[in-house]
Design a protein around this motif. Structure first.
Motif, PDB file in Angstrom:
ATOM      1  N   PHE A  94       5.010  -4.480  -3.134  1.00  0.00           N
ATOM      2  CA  PHE A  94       4.095  -4.240  -4.447  1.00  0.00           C
ATOM      3  C   PHE A  94       4.843  -3.521  -5.075  1.00  0.00           C
ATOM      4  O   PHE A  94       5.179  -3.251  -6.107  1.00  0.00           O
ATOM      5  CB  PHE A  94       2.899  -3.763  -3.735  1.00  0.00           C
ATOM      6  CG  PHE A  94       1.815  -4.476  -2.867  1.00  0.00           C
ATOM      7  CD1 PHE A  94       1.769  -6.236  -3.702  1.00  0.00           C
ATOM      8  CD2 PHE A  94       1.464  -4.466  -1.665  1.00  0.00           C
ATOM      9  CE1 PHE A  94       1.469  -7.255  -2.804  1.00  0.00           C
ATOM     10  CE2 PHE A  94       0.437  -4.761  -1.012  1.00  0.00           C
ATOM     11  CZ  PHE A  94       0.375  -6.380  -1.067  1.00  0.00           C
ATOM     12  N   HIS A  95       5.961  -3.198  -5.037  1.00  0.00           N
ATOM     13  CA  HIS A  95       7.031  -1.712  -5.868  1.00  0.00           C
ATOM     14  C   HIS A  95       7.986  -2.670  -6.121  1.00  0.00           C
ATOM     15  O   HIS A  95       9.743  -2.081  -6.236  1.00  0.00           O
ATOM     16  CB  HIS A  95       6.990  -0.334  -4.652  1.00  0.00           C
ATOM     17  CG  HIS A  95       5.723   0.317  -4.201  1.00  0.00           C
ATOM     18  ND1 HIS A  95       5.951   1.092  -3.874  1.00  0.00           N
ATOM     19  CD2 HIS A  95       4.862   0.086  -4.346  1.00  0.00           C
ATOM     20  CE1 HIS A  95       4.789   1.745  -3.148  1.00  0.00           C
ATOM     21  NE2 HIS A  95       3.877   0.937  -4.047  1.00  0.00           N
ATOM     22  N   SER A  96       7.473  -3.252  -7.080  1.00  0.00           N
ATOM     23  CA  SER A  96       9.022  -3.854  -8.306  1.00  0.00           C
ATOM     24  C   SER A  96       8.612  -2.684  -8.961  1.00  0.00           C
ATOM     25  O   SER A  96       8.152  -1.753  -9.870  1.00  0.00           O
ATOM     26  CB  SER A  96       8.593  -5.092  -8.424  1.00  0.00           C
ATOM     27  OG  SER A  96       7.271  -5.348  -8.965  1.00  0.00           O
ATOM     28  N   PRO A  97      10.029  -2.811  -9.973  1.00  0.00           N
ATOM     29  CA  PRO A  97      10.082  -2.210 -11.084  1.00  0.00           C
ATOM     30  C   PRO A  97       8.766  -2.068 -11.719  1.00  0.00           C
ATOM     31  O   PRO A  97       8.121  -1.263 -12.688  1.00  0.00           O
ATOM     32  CB  PRO A  97      11.397  -2.250 -11.439  1.00  0.00           C
ATOM     33  CG  PRO A  97      12.270  -2.826 -10.027  1.00  0.00           C
ATOM     34  CD  PRO A  97      11.638  -3.641  -9.952  1.00  0.00           C
ATOM     35  N   ARG A  98       8.561  -3.904 -12.295  1.00  0.00           N
ATOM     36  CA  ARG A  98       7.688  -4.214 -13.766  1.00  0.00           C
ATOM     37  C   ARG A  98       6.230  -2.995 -12.843  1.00  0.00           C
ATOM     38  O   ARG A  98       5.538  -2.626 -13.776  1.00  0.00           O
ATOM     39  CB  ARG A  98       7.170  -4.812 -13.681  1.00  0.00           C
ATOM     40  CG  ARG A  98       5.907  -6.253 -14.424  1.00  0.00           C
ATOM     41  CD  ARG A  98       6.081  -7.657 -14.056  1.00  0.00           C
ATOM     42  NE  ARG A  98       5.122  -8.016 -14.887  1.00  0.00           N
ATOM     43  CZ  ARG A  98       3.369  -7.625 -14.168  1.00  0.00           C
ATOM     44  NH1 ARG A  98       3.251  -7.490 -12.856  1.00  0.00           N
ATOM     45  NH2 ARG A  98       2.475  -8.187 -14.941  1.00  0.00           N
ATOM     46  N   ASN A  99       5.687  -3.446 -11.200  1.00  0.00           N
ATOM     47  CA  ASN A  99       4.526  -3.656 -11.098  1.00  0.00           C
ATOM     48  C   ASN A  99       4.270  -1.609 -11.464  1.00  0.00           C
ATOM     49  O   ASN A  99       3.856  -1.022 -11.087  1.00  0.00           O
ATOM     50  CB  ASN A  99       4.759  -3.732  -9.877  1.00  0.00           C
ATOM     51  CG  ASN A  99       3.793  -5.596  -9.381  1.00  0.00           C
ATOM     52  OD1 ASN A  99       3.990  -5.996 -10.644  1.00  0.00           O
ATOM     53  ND2 ASN A  99       4.008  -5.881  -8.305  1.00  0.00           N
ATOM     54  N   LEU A 100       5.384  -1.078 -11.253  1.00  0.00           N
ATOM     55  CA  LEU A 100       5.761  -0.051 -10.522  1.00  0.00           C
ATOM     56  C   LEU A 100       5.512   1.172 -12.442  1.00  0.00           C
ATOM     57  O   LEU A 100       4.527   1.813 -12.239  1.00  0.00           O
ATOM     58  CB  LEU A 100       6.721   1.300 -10.222  1.00  0.00           C
ATOM     59  CG  LEU A 100       6.885   1.177  -8.835  1.00  0.00           C
ATOM     60  CD1 LEU A 100       7.960   0.669  -8.636  1.00  0.00           C
ATOM     61  CD2 LEU A 100       5.565   1.527  -7.793  1.00  0.00           C
TER      62      LEU A 100
END
Length: 128
Positions: A43-49
């Protein structure tokens, strides 16, 4: 959770407010371990973070929303309000560190370089 949290600090010591020194690299490592242990890395994509951090900035903003200007050091704030502020500031910081790590950015190095650039761009005023 009986495990050691940060370099020999137990959760109990942290919650009791024991002062400790910790680097951005140490926090980055702990955040990576935390995510791995919970299988959250997917879940820790740049966008999500980034979006999660923006949400936390919103929560941080709510603390100040109706207070008007506040004095440095927050002398008129209740301790519980200061504790809440510290938690929200920490949420923003932790997401920022995790985002930098996922993007391959050494945040400490980038910040130090930015301070130098700002010092050149905005030199101190010399008065005679």
């Amino acid at each position: 959770m009986g495990e050691e949290i940060l370099q020999g600090e137990s959760m109990e010591e942290i919650l009791q407010g024991e002062a400790m020194e910790i680097s951005l690299k140490d926090l980055s490592k702990k955040l990576e371990e935390f995510a791995k242990a919970r299988d959250w890395e997917k879940f820790h994509s740049p966008r999500n973070l980034l979006l999660a951090m923006v949400g936390e900035v919103g929560e941080l903003s709510e603390i100040f929303q109706w207070r008007g200007e506040v004095d440095k050091g927050l002398p008129n704030w209740e301790e519980s309000d200061k504790e809440h502020l510290g938690e929200e500031l920490s949420d923003v910081l932790l997401y920022l560190i995790r985002l930098a790590d996922i993007c391959g950015i050494d945040l400490g190095d980038a910040a130090a370089k930015k301070i130098v650039k700002n010092a050149i761009k905005y030199p101190p005023k010399v008065t005679f």
